[in-house]
Design a protein around this motif. Structure first.
Motif, PDB file in Angstrom:
ATOM      1  N   ALA A   3       0.938  -1.282  -0.564  1.00  0.00           N
ATOM      2  CA  ALA A   3      -0.073   0.184  -0.169  1.00  0.00           C
ATOM      3  C   ALA A   3       0.607   1.458  -0.068  1.00  0.00           C
ATOM      4  O   ALA A   3       0.215   2.321  -0.612  1.00  0.00           O
ATOM      5  N   LEU A   4       2.229   1.206   0.778  1.00  0.00           N
ATOM      6  CA  LEU A   4       2.696   2.294   0.787  1.00  0.00           C
ATOM      7  C   LEU A   4       3.151   2.234  -0.278  1.00  0.00           C
ATOM      8  O   LEU A   4       3.335   3.827  -1.276  1.00  0.00           O
ATOM      9  N   ASP A   6       2.003   1.913  -3.469  1.00  0.00           N
ATOM     10  CA  ASP A   6       1.558   1.743  -4.197  1.00  0.00           C
ATOM     11  C   ASP A   6       0.868   3.305  -4.393  1.00  0.00           C
ATOM     12  O   ASP A   6       0.670   4.249  -4.800  1.00  0.00           O
ATOM     13  N   GLN A   7       1.022   4.334  -2.720  1.00  0.00           N
ATOM     14  CA  GLN A   7       0.501   5.369  -2.228  1.00  0.00           C
ATOM     15  C   GLN A   7       2.517   6.181  -3.253  1.00  0.00           C
ATOM     16  O   GLN A   7       1.949   7.513  -3.558  1.00  0.00           O
ATOM     17  N   SER A  10       1.595   6.591  -6.573  1.00  0.00           N
ATOM     18  CA  SER A  10       0.507   7.690  -7.270  1.00  0.00           C
ATOM     19  C   SER A  10       0.996   9.014  -6.942  1.00  0.00           C
ATOM     20  O   SER A  10       0.694   9.579  -8.167  1.00  0.00           O
ATOM     21  N   LEU A  11       1.436   9.138  -6.383  1.00  0.00           N
ATOM     22  CA  LEU A  11       2.049  10.544  -5.458  1.00  0.00           C
ATOM     23  C   LEU A  11       2.887  10.731  -7.106  1.00  0.00           C
ATOM     24  O   LEU A  11       3.078  11.440  -7.220  1.00  0.00           O
TER      25      LEU A  11
END
Length: 83
Positions: A3-4, A6-7, A10-11
């Motif tokens: 999840a980290l 992916d974030q 995305s950023l």
């Protein structure tokens, strides 16, 4: 951990999009090509300088930005990281 990652990806994509948008908007400003032809001044820096929102002073042929002007500009453009 996924999840980290992916974030972060995305950023990174969001920032790349913002960079492109700033460059596109900056290209329309008078003096953009001249500024970006100077070594060390990229599209984002030229767009910010030409926007008139970052106070600078000219001494001879140099355009300088005071630390206080940079701090003020950063404060004005800070965004809530939780937004």
């Amino acid at each position: 951990m996924g999840a980290l990652r992916d974030q972060a990806l995305s950023l990174t994509a969001t920032l790349a999009g913002l960079d492109r948008a700033i460059e596109t908007a900056g290209e329309k400003l008078v003096g953009f090509e001249g500024l970006t032809s100077i070594k060390g001044i990229g599209a984002r820096s030229a767009a910010v300088l030409l926007s008139g929102k970052l106070k600078s002073i000219k001494i001879g042929t140099r355009r300088l930005i005071t630390i206080d002007a940079l701090k003020d500009w950063l404060q004005q453009n800070e965004q809530d990281p939780t937004a």
